[in-house]
Design a protein around this motif. Structure first.
Motif, short mmCIF file in Angstrom:
data_model
loop_
_atom_site.label_atom_id
_atom_site.label_comp_id
_atom_site.label_asym_id
_atom_site.label_seq_id
_atom_site.Cartn_x
_atom_site.Cartn_y
_atom_site.Cartn_z
N HIS A 267 0.76 -1.25 0.00
CA HIS A 267 0.00 0.00 0.00
C HIS A 267 0.79 1.30 0.00
O HIS A 267 0.45 2.23 -0.71
CB HIS A 267 -0.97 0.01 1.19
N CYS A 339 -2.81 -6.51 3.13
CA CYS A 339 -3.37 -7.32 2.04
C CYS A 339 -2.36 -8.28 1.42
O CYS A 339 -2.55 -8.74 0.29
CB CYS A 339 -4.01 -6.43 0.97
N CYS A 452 -12.42 -4.52 -2.38
CA CYS A 452 -11.47 -5.58 -2.70
C CYS A 452 -12.01 -6.57 -3.74
O CYS A 452 -13.10 -6.41 -4.27
CB CYS A 452 -11.20 -6.35 -1.42
N GLY A 481 -9.08 1.16 -5.41
CA GLY A 481 -8.70 -0.13 -4.83
C GLY A 481 -8.77 -1.27 -5.82
O GLY A 481 -8.63 -1.10 -7.03
N CYS A 482 -9.00 -2.47 -5.28
CA CYS A 482 -9.00 -3.66 -6.14
C CYS A 482 -10.24 -3.72 -7.03
O CYS A 482 -10.22 -4.37 -8.07
CB CYS A 482 -8.89 -4.91 -5.28
N SER A 565 -11.89 -6.90 3.48
CA SER A 565 -11.00 -6.29 4.47
C SER A 565 -11.76 -5.41 5.47
O SER A 565 -12.65 -4.64 5.10
CB SER A 565 -9.97 -5.43 3.73
N LYS A 567 -10.57 -2.87 6.51
CA LYS A 567 -10.28 -1.51 6.02
C LYS A 567 -11.44 -1.00 5.17
O LYS A 567 -11.82 0.17 5.24
CB LYS A 567 -8.99 -1.49 5.21
#
Ligand code: MSK
Length: 647
Positions: A267, A339, A452, A481-482, A565, A567
């Motif tokens: 990250h 992650c 994610c 993000g993902c 996550s 997060k």
């Protein structure tokens, strides 16, 4: 050779066929990955899934019986509501702490760069002046380094001050929101203080009031949003420059057979920036080792950070990180924090890939460790790149699987870049074309698809399906993000994907894009990494301020279809505290308490206290992405109606 736990590999794992090929290869070679391990435990523990398992003291673990059967209190007397709320707060603490640590490291890096004792310099001078002005720092006649130091000290103050509100909260939040948070007593004072207080209140024998614990979750959301997301994005923009439009590539074809391939994963972009720099500088050494050069690829949010500022191509999101190694062409995977599956080491041992950890508090047994610090960043990056070059001749050519397909994607949509694109349509008032599109209904609303990919979900399916449904209904979609990986891989960040947009949205994207010199804006806008969820938040704040309303009033929603996550949960809570509806497609583990579920998910018209009554938005848990999108569209239309916007 280890024995794989999925001998049959009959179930599909990903919408991305390349990863299915690699998964099959891994299974046949007897290599375990998270996908095969997930199939080994197809049903997660029902008590943990409901959030009713308490591990806060040594009298337990205790668990509350499900569906009213069995014990309804732990040994200490804590009931299901308290245990579920406390477990949720524990997840929030974990998520917020990760992002806060990201922010603290970046603040220290800015301080060291400003004081001249690190390998970094300030590149985003304009952003520095902008942030300094917002913080009330006098800049007239001061050197850039002096201003940088003042900004860094203000950031570090947010980890130390004992009274008032966090500097970064005052910098970015609307006053009406601050007033509301003050009234509820949830405004954070300093990041470490709030995390420490939250850990204390979740420990045995402390906070046992589920409402109070849920308010504690909201405080963690604010800590995360301002102390993690905004603070990190601002300081990274100051250190490395504000992202601008870039074109790059996604999918496994970005890994090149003839090159030394290095993956950056994690990250915090401090080291990754240097890896990119030294990969370019040391390419002659790679050629001397027989390679055509050095190719850096991204995984997870390190990938997003390097994509946004350098156009580095992306190989994988979270859930398929181990499978990247199974290509047999990765010389090194460099990891920092968050992650990172421990499983990558075992997979790497089946190939020539070297896993290199870089932080003293994130190590993996069996991997190489190269200690990273900002004053020795160049040296660490050189050592790491040279290790990767040295691994190139060790490839086993029998084990290589290469792919040729890549998907082009546009990224780099910082707010500054969006404003620049809009200013091609209206120089004096750049936001106006966007406001006009929203108020006229050409754009029905704005959705941020974030979070994610999750090994237990069919990879990319939820993210892509929610996005397509919203686009079809003329909702402007931004991503981080993902989930941004998912959208990019499936043509939603290039012009091919415009076909998925409703007519009026497509018209707006084309008008803005063509004014800015492109064929169109892409159907979804890549705004960056997880901490860059600050960017959509800032965009919404700017729109709300111009419309003279609060963020909670906007036809805006957030969606995490495939998250894994804590997060992502705490990021979602930050948006909930701002009154934005947040969808999760994965069980948030609160079903063991009807009370907690009602507070989070019930509407304003329901009896009792709930989030929507207090803040204006609610949590929406819906696994089916088509149904989820329908709910989000309905919420967007409800907010349009309340605002008096065109139907
Ligand atoms: S990396 S938190 S899997 S988005 Fe930010 Fe991806 Fe989620 Fe990690």
């Amino acid at each position: 050779m280890p024995k794989t736990q999925d001998h049959t590999h009959t179930q599909r794992i990903s919408l991305d066929h390349d990863f299915e090929v690699l998964y099959e290869k891994a299974c046949e070679a007897g290599i375990d990955t998270a996908f095969s391990r997930a199939k080994q435990t197809p049903v997660p523990c029902p008590f943990g899934s409901a959030g009713v398992c308490c591990r806060h003291c040594l009298e337990g673990p205790c668990r509350i019986g499900l569906n009213g059967k069995g014990p309804q209190e732990g040994i200490c007397g804590a009931n299901g509501d308290t245990i579920v709320a406390r477990n949720l707060l524990t997840m929030m603490i974990e998520g917020a702490a990760g992002h806060a640590e990201h922010g603290r490291e970046t603040a220290l890096a800015l301080l060291e760069a400003s004081e001249g004792h690190s390998d970094y310099q300030i590149k985003g001078v304009e952003k520095l002046y902008q942030v300094a002005a917002g913080l009330g720092i006098e800049t007239n006649g001061k050197a850039v380094e002096d201003i940088g130091k003042q900004v860094a000290l203000k950031a570090l103050e947010d980890f130390q001050k004992q009274a008032g509100a966090m500097n970064w909260l005052t910098l970015h939040a609307q006053q009406q929101s601050i007033d509301k948070w003050d009234e509820l007593g949830i405004t954070p004072v300093n990041i470490h203080l709030e995390i420490s207080k939250a850990v204390t209140r979740t420990s045995m024998g402390c906070d046992a009031d589920p409402i109070n614990l849920l308010l504690g979750c909201l405080t963690m959301g604010l800590v995360d949003g301002f102390g993690g997301l905004h603070l990190s994005s601002d300081l990274q923009d100051i250190l490395f420059g504000v992202p601008k439009l870039v074109k790059s590539n996604f999918r496994l074809g970005v890994i090149k057979k003839e090159m030394v391939n290095i993956a950056v994963h994690g990250h915090v972009p401090l080291l990754s920036e240097k890896i990119v720099e030294w990969s370019r500088k040391l390419s002659e050494e790679a050629k001397a080792a027989g390679a055509a050069g050095i190719n850096v690829v991204g995984i997870c949010c390190s990938g997003n950070e390097m994509l946004m500022r350098h156009g580095i191509p992306a190989a994988s999101s979270f859930s398929s990180q181990e499978l990247v190694i199974v290509t047999g062409m990765l010389e090194a995977m460099i990891v920092d924090v968050q992650c990172i599956m421990p499983g990558i080491q075992k997979v790497a041992e089946c190939y020539h890939t070297e896993i290199i950890t870089t932080l003293p508090y994130v190590k993996i047994a069996g991997s190489t460790h190269v200690n990273f610090h900002t004053d020795k960043a160049d040296k660490a990056a050189q050592d790491i790149v040279r290790k990767a070059i040295a691994n190139f001749p060790k490839r086993d050519h029998q084990k290589i699987t290469s792919f040729t397909g890549t998907v082009e994607a546009y990224a780099g949509f910082s707010n500054e870049q969006i404003i620049e694109a809009l200013s091609a349509l209206n120089k004096e008032d750049p936001l106006k074309p966007l406001l006009d599109a929203i108020t006229s209904g050409a754009i029905r609303g704005v959705a941020a698809i974030v979070g994610c990919t999750n090994v237990r979900e069919f990879q990319d399916w939820g993210n892509v399906t929610v996005a397509k449904e919203l686009l079809k209904n003329n909702v402007l979609v931004v991503a981080t993000g993902c989930s941004a990986h998912s959208l990019a891989k499936h043509n939603l960040m290039n012009m091919q994907g415009l076909e998925y947009c409703g007519e009026s949205l497509r018209g707006v994207l084309k008008a803005i894009g063509q004014a800015a010199g492109l064929e169109s804006l892409p159907p979804t806008l890549h705004m960056g990494s997880c901490v860059d969820n600050s960017r959509p938040a800032d965009l919404l704040t700017a729109v709300a301020n111009r419309l003279g309303v609060e963020v909670k009033d906007l036809p805006a929603v957030g969606s995490c279809p495939e998250t894994h996550s804590p997060k992502a949960l705490v990021i979602g809570t930050y948006f909930l505290a701002n009154g934005v509806d947040v969808h999760v497609g994965v069980n948030p583990q609160v079903s063991g308490s009807q009370f907690v579920t009602d507070v989070l998910c019930n509407g304003a018209k329901d009896d009792g206290l709930n989030l929507e009554k207090l803040f204006g938005g609610k949590l929406i848990y819906e696994k089916d992405p088509v149904k989820a999108a329908a709910i989000l569209l309905r919420r967007i239309e409800e907010k349009r109606l309340a605002l008096g916007l065109s139907s």
